[in-house]
Design a protein around this motif. Structure first.
Motif, PDB file in Angstrom:
ATOM      1  N   GLN C  18      38.267  38.074  23.591  1.00 26.54           N
ATOM      2  CA  GLN C  18      39.458  37.541  22.927  1.00 26.54           C
ATOM      3  C   GLN C  18      39.436  36.015  22.871  1.00 26.54           C
ATOM      4  N   ALA C  22      32.708  34.056  27.913  1.00 27.27           N
ATOM      5  CA  ALA C  22      32.315  34.700  29.171  1.00 27.27           C
ATOM      6  C   ALA C  22      30.898  34.290  29.549  1.00 27.27           C
ATOM      7  N   ALA C  41      27.915  35.244  41.186  1.00 30.73           N
ATOM      8  CA  ALA C  41      29.086  35.645  41.959  1.00 30.73           C
ATOM      9  C   ALA C  41      29.971  36.531  41.087  1.00 30.73           C
ATOM     10  N   ASN C  42      31.024  36.995  41.710  1.00 29.59           N
ATOM     11  CA  ASN C  42      32.055  37.735  41.008  1.00 29.59           C
ATOM     12  C   ASN C  42      32.507  37.008  39.748  1.00 29.59           C
TER      13      ASN C  42
HETATM   14  N1  LIG Z   1      36.856  43.441  28.959  1.00 31.03           N
HETATM   15  C1  LIG Z   1      37.142  42.174  29.280  1.00 31.03           C
HETATM   16  N2  LIG Z   1      38.182  41.550  28.712  1.00 31.03           N
HETATM   17  C2  LIG Z   1      38.472  40.273  29.007  1.00 31.03           C
HETATM   18  N3  LIG Z   1      37.776  39.556  29.859  1.00 31.03           N
HETATM   19  C3  LIG Z   1      36.720  40.107  30.477  1.00 31.03           C
HETATM   20  C4  LIG Z   1      36.349  41.459  30.206  1.00 31.03           C
HETATM   21  N4  LIG Z   1      35.269  41.774  30.948  1.00 31.03           N
HETATM   22  C5  LIG Z   1      34.968  40.652  31.644  1.00 31.03           C
HETATM   23  N5  LIG Z   1      35.835  39.666  31.354  1.00 31.03           N
HETATM   24  C6  LIG Z   1      35.801  38.305  31.900  1.00 31.03           C
HETATM   25  O1  LIG Z   1      34.557  37.750  31.569  1.00 31.03           O
HETATM   26  C7  LIG Z   1      34.032  37.055  32.690  1.00 31.03           C
HETATM   27  C8  LIG Z   1      32.677  37.629  33.081  1.00 31.03           C
HETATM   28  O2  LIG Z   1      32.883  38.971  33.490  1.00 31.03           O
HETATM   29  P1  LIG Z   1      31.713  39.925  33.928  1.00 31.03           P
HETATM   30  O3  LIG Z   1      32.270  41.272  34.126  1.00 31.03           O
HETATM   31  O4  LIG Z   1      30.595  39.761  32.993  1.00 31.03           O
HETATM   32  O5  LIG Z   1      31.328  39.280  35.332  1.00 31.03           O
HETATM   33  P2  LIG Z   1      30.387  39.855  36.473  1.00 31.03           P
HETATM   34  O6  LIG Z   1      29.499  38.750  36.839  1.00 31.03           O
HETATM   35  O7  LIG Z   1      29.784  41.112  36.059  1.00 31.03           O
HETATM   36  O8  LIG Z   1      31.415  40.105  37.653  1.00 31.03           O
HETATM   37  P3  LIG Z   1      31.428  41.262  38.773  1.00 31.03           P
HETATM   38  O9  LIG Z   1      30.533  40.804  39.853  1.00 31.03           O
HETATM   39  O10 LIG Z   1      32.845  41.310  39.208  1.00 31.03           O
HETATM   40  O11 LIG Z   1      30.976  42.498  38.130  1.00 31.03           O
HETATM   41  C9  LIG Z   1      35.053  37.164  33.795  1.00 31.03           C
HETATM   42  O12 LIG Z   1      35.828  35.993  33.770  1.00 31.03           O
HETATM   43  C10 LIG Z   1      35.884  38.325  33.406  1.00 31.03           C
HETATM   44  O13 LIG Z   1      37.203  38.168  33.849  1.00 31.03           O
END
Ligand SMILES: Nc1ncnc2c1ncn2[C@@H]1O[C@H](COP(=O)(O)OP(=O)(O)OP(=O)(O)O)[C@@H](O)[C@H]1O
Ligand SMILES: [Mg+2]
Lengths: 395, 293, 240
Positions: C18, C22, C41-42
């Motif tokens: 949106q 990311a 990280a997260n």
């Molecule tokens: N479906 C979504 N809608 C909106 N924002 C999202 C969505 N999925 C991920 N994000 C945002 O995009 C960013 C990256 O998310 P992503 O899930 O890729 O991280 P990650 O490194 O896999 O984290 P985790 O270790 O928690 O799995 C984060 O800020 C997350 O809040």
């Protein structure tokens, strides 16, 4: 069911727009216009279209015969129809268009809900209303400018009961089934006391919701009373068809009556021929029977060719409303609705059925009912057979 | 000794239930795969029922005996209905996969359009129904319309066939995988869009078959689909949206209330009882009897 | 280098949810037969990278090449047919289906029944405790077992490139160890592996090449062994 309710207004609105464009409102000044508020779309379209066609038929005949003479001035007559979608909202909008925009002063409206919406305007603004509804609630001394145009349960009921009493002298008990809406409730409230008054025991009176698809439990319950007479006043043809078929499967023998039944073929489409055999109808017109002549049969044929239905109790109202109006105007020698209303109870007019006058005080408190005959018919091998022509006694 | 009324009510429940099952299967299949409710489902039913009432007399007039005429009419009708379904999917629904609101508006609009079209093409009057399997049969001394027995048998066969194909065929398993998790399904190589279309067409065919089966016993008008949609939809919701066994259970649930309630307290009260019981079930189990949390 | 040497190449992809970015300009190169990890990280954007590669999330910019061919924006099922397989975040098993059905669905794209049967046998040799439970619904399995099923399912498509999203998350240390061995095993069978991890310790131990992702950007890339030696990584990711 909510889906259907939403569907109708939209389609109706579209039809209304198209209708408005095609027909237009204004007519020449020397034309008397009868406004028609009818269902021209949706499930009731067949009734509305037929009624409009029959109104045009009457208008053509009247114009051909020289029109209407009011104090030396000769007027032509015409019908102006709009789609009321069988709903209160549709009725209100059509009433507004007819009365306010088009300036029409005489209206025939079909359906209890549209009539309620129309009547509040006509009575207040001083316009004449021809009331095409089954019930009694919108007819009577409270509505001095409202007139009936056809036989409703208040007239059909006594005629049928009289006939049944004579034909089946040993029958003593009745069960009733009606559709659970304004029409069904009102009709039941008229019919049940009539049966009681005539000395019958009403063992049960049931209602079902519109949209019901399965009637076997209802048929089983109807059968369980083992009543002599099964009275189905307000069932639409497909529902009546299913109930009759299920009653036949259960082997139910009693006398079956469709008081508001107007057409054997419409019921037979669903019931099949044998389940309908012997069933009585109170609102069918035995056009091929001895009560009607070649001229009437010709109109019926023409009607069937024009919109797919022969003449019936409902669409004849289009013809009769125009004739009532013209008779009223000629008697009053005035175009004023109040003057016409005053004259109408005393006129005789050329109904489709023949020459008739007004009565109905016994049922409505005032003489607003044209005294049309009730035809009790019985379906034999898919055909309507004339069983009795009952004159409705009047004043 | 079972009372005659009891036997009668059991039979009626099965009769009504099999009708609702036939109607609900397609509805629940569509929801399971596409996560939308198809409010135009009844239209396919109605189109099919109407076409059968036209085709059977037509074929009979050309010398075909009634049964072959009926089978040919049904096959043609199902083919035509599935083609309409293909158009609906390809030019409409494909844009609203998993979009409850969008699909609601689209299918509702389509249903209105089809209502109007059918009314102007076929008229609103009930159509004469062909008699395919005439007469009645006696089951435990209870008379039952032979056509109802046919519908019941067909419902059992179709439900069985659907159940078998959903559990035993590659397509069925793929459709269940999509219903379970469409992204994970795609990650196994399952073509989600193409199979959604296939699932939708199967559901359309089911509605068409139901319409053809019901044409000889139900009323046949353009509005008939809407009437069935109401109870079919409630059956699916009570059983658990998307669940095939749920649709069967939900359909039987509603049929039993309708039969028992209709007999003991009257039809109007039975209709109310259905609504009340559906609400009660949903209060206790918001996702329906067999719905997944 | 050709597509044969680099089965999967990601060139400067960006993606947003949106309108909120990311990942930003992420580039990866997977050498044939190697194990590559992306550590972060997260919320760093690891899953987004995986989803962009396999077509579940659209890329705003950049290209994904599989065996030298541009597959950007292709739907996942098409990529599976081209030899990609994914163990998604959260496993995403078909929970109300049996183990056998899950594994069969893993082989959905394949028509050679004998080869599928052979692969099933191979998978069951790798996961012997699954063998007796073929008719059990997978939602009855423990977390570790479900992770095994997810990997087994991904293997059933006979992939040439496998992506795994945090395969060790939430698992007991012994299971983590097993998963590590498993990834090694898969790689040795000729599959090019990319897995993303928060657990840098295990990731750097298993992987040949490593990338570090922070706030959607690649901030470091090298061999896993080299990266494990840098001070920043030691401090930020290895807790040393
Ligand atoms: N479906 C979504 N809608 C909106 N924002 C999202 C969505 N999925 C991920 N994000 C945002 O995009 C960013 C990256 O998310 P992503 O899930 O890729 O991280 P990650 O490194 O896999 O984290 P985790 O270790 O928690 O799995 C984060 O800020 C997350 O809040
Ligand atoms: Mg993640």
């Amino acid at each position: 069911m909510s889906r259907q309710m939403m569907a109708k207004p939209l389609l109706g609105a579209a039809a209304l727009m198209v209708g408005g464009l095609l027909i237009g409102g204004a007519g020449p000044a020397d034309t008397i216009r009868l406004g028609l508020s009818l269902p021209l779309s949706g499930g009731g379209a067949i009734w509305g279209k037929g009624t409009a066609w029959m109104c045009d038929k009457a208008a053509a005949q009247i114009n051909k015969a020289g029109g209407v003479n009011v104090q030396g001035k000769v007027y032509k007559v015409a019908c102006v129809a709009y789609d009321n979608k069988y709903t209160a909202a549709g009725g209100a909008s059509v009433a507004h268009t007819l009365l306010d925009r088009d300036g029409i002063k005489y209206v025939l409206a079909m359906g209890t809900a549209p009539i309620l919406a129309t009547q509040s305007l006509t009575e207040r603004q001083g316009d004449l209303l021809f009331n095409l509804s089954w019930g009694k609630a919108t007819k009577g001394p409270k509505f001095p400018l409202t007139f009936d145009v056809f036989n409703s349960p208040a007239e059909i009921g006594p005629a049928i009961i009289k006939f049944i009493a004579k034909t089946y002298s040993s029958a003593k008990t009745v069960v009733m089934l009606n559709v659970d809406d304004a029409t069904g409730r009102e009709t039941e409230a008229i019919m049940r006391p009539m049966w009681k008054k005539a000395g019958y025991r009403v063992l049960a009176s049931m209602f079902y919701e519109r949209g019901t698809t399965e009637f076997q439990p209802t048929a089983l319950r109807l059968a369980s009373y083992k009543a002599d007479i099964i009275d189905l006043p307000t069932l639409p043809p497909p529902d009546a068809g299913k109930v009759l078929k299920d009653l036949q499967t259960l082997g139910v023998k009693g006398v079956k009556i469709l008081d508001d039944g107007t057409s054997a073929s419409a019921v037979e489409a669903t019931s099949g021929r044998s389940a309908l055999d012997g069933v009585y109808m109170g609102a069918a017109i035995p056009i091929d029977g001895p009560s009607f002549d070649a001229r009437q049969r010709a109109i019926s044929k023409e009607a069937k060719a024009a919109f797919g239905d022969p003449v019936n109790l409902v669409n004849i109202s289009g013809y009769d409303a125009m004739q009532e109006l013209v008779a009223g105007i000629e008697k009053a020698q005035s175009l004023n609705p109040h003057a016409i209303a005053k004259a109408l109870p005393t006129v005789h007019f050329k109904s489709f059925y023949g020459d008739v006058g007004f009565g109905g005080a016994a049922a409505y408190g005032v003489n607003i009912q044209p005294l049309l005959p009730v035809y009790v018919t019985q379906v034999v091998n898919g055909k309507l057979v004339d069983r009795a022509k009952v004159a409705v006694s009047g004043k | 000794m079972m009372s005659a009324t009891f036997v009668q009510l059991v039979i009626i429940s099965l009769e009504i239930g099999s009708v609702y099952v036939l109607f609900s299967l397609g509805l629940t299949l569509i929801f399971g795969i596409m996560k939308v409710v198809n409010f135009a489902h009844g239209q396919f039913f109605a189109v099919s029922a109407i076409l059968v009432t036209i085709l059977v007399p037509f074929l009979a007039a050309h010398g075909l005996p009634v049964l072959p005429a009926y089978f040919l009419a049904t096959a043609t009708t199902v083919a035509v209905t599935v083609m309409i379904g293909w158009g609906v999917y390809q030019f409409g629904l494909v844009r609203f996969l998993r979009d409850m609101e969008g699909a609601f508006i689209l299918t509702l609009g389509l249903a209105m359009l089809s209502d109007g079209l059918m009314l102007s093409i076929f008229g609103g009057a009930p159509r004469p129904e062909p008699v395919i399997v005439p007469g009645t049969v006696r089951i435990f001394a209870v008379a039952v319309l032979a056509q109802h027995v046919v519908v019941f048998g067909a419902a059992v066969c179709i439900t069985g066939a659907l159940y078998w194909s959903m559990t035993a065929t590659r397509l069925g398993k793929a459709l269940r995988a999509i219903a379970s998790d469409h992204e994970a399904a795609m990650l196994q190589g399952i073509p989600y869009r193409r199979l959604s279309r296939d699932g939708f067409l199967i559901a359309t065919a089911l509605a068409a078959i139901a319409g053809a089966l019901m044409a000889p016993i139900s009323e046949v008008t353009p509005a008939v689909g809407n009437d069935y949609l109401m109870n079919g939809f409630m059956a699916v919701v009570v059983g658990g949206l998307g669940s095939v066994p749920g649709a069967i259970l939900g359909a039987m649930f509603i049929a039993v209330i309708e039969a028992v309630g209709g007999y003991y307290v009257g039809p109007s009260a039975a209709t109310m009882a259905i609504f009340v019981m559906v609400i009660v079930v949903l209060l206790i189990r918001p996702r329906g009897l067999l719905g997944r949390a | 280098m050709t597509g044969d040497d680099i089965p999967l190449q990601v060139d400067g992809i960006c993606a947003s949810y949106q309108g909120v970015p990311a990942i930003d300009n992420v580039s990866l190169r997977l050498r044939r037969g190697s194990i590559t990890t992306v550590i972060g990280a997260n919320g760093a954007g690891k899953s987004t990278v995986i989803k962009c590669i396999c077509g579940l999330v659209p890329t705003d910019r950049g290209k994904v090449r599989l065996f030298g061919q541009d597959v950007t924006g292709m739907p996942p099922d098409e990529l599976v047919r081209r030899g990609l397989s994914v163990v998604p975040e959260g496993r995403r098993l078909f929970s109300d289906m049996t183990l056998r059905e899950n594994l069969e669905l893993g082989a959905y794209t394949r028509s050679d029944a004998t080869a599928v049967a052979r692969d099933l046998e191979r998978v069951l040799t790798l996961f012997p405790d699954l063998r007796d439970r073929m008719s059990t619904m997978v939602n009855r399995f423990s977390g570790g077992q479900q992770q095994m099923v997810a990997v087994a399912r991904a293997m059933m498509s006979a992939p040439r490139v496998m992506l795994l999203d945090e395969p060790t998350i939430g698992l007991a240390p012994v299971i983590v160890e097993r998963i590590g061995n498993l990834i090694g095993e898969i790689s040795r069978s000729g599959v090019t592996v990319l897995f993303v991890e928060q657990n840098a310790e295990i990731a750097l131990e298993i992987a040949d090449d490593a990338y570090i992702l922070e706030s959607g950007k690649v901030i470091a890339e090298d061999t896993a062994a080299n990266l494990a030696q840098t001070d920043e990584v030691k401090k930020a990711y290895l807790g040393v």
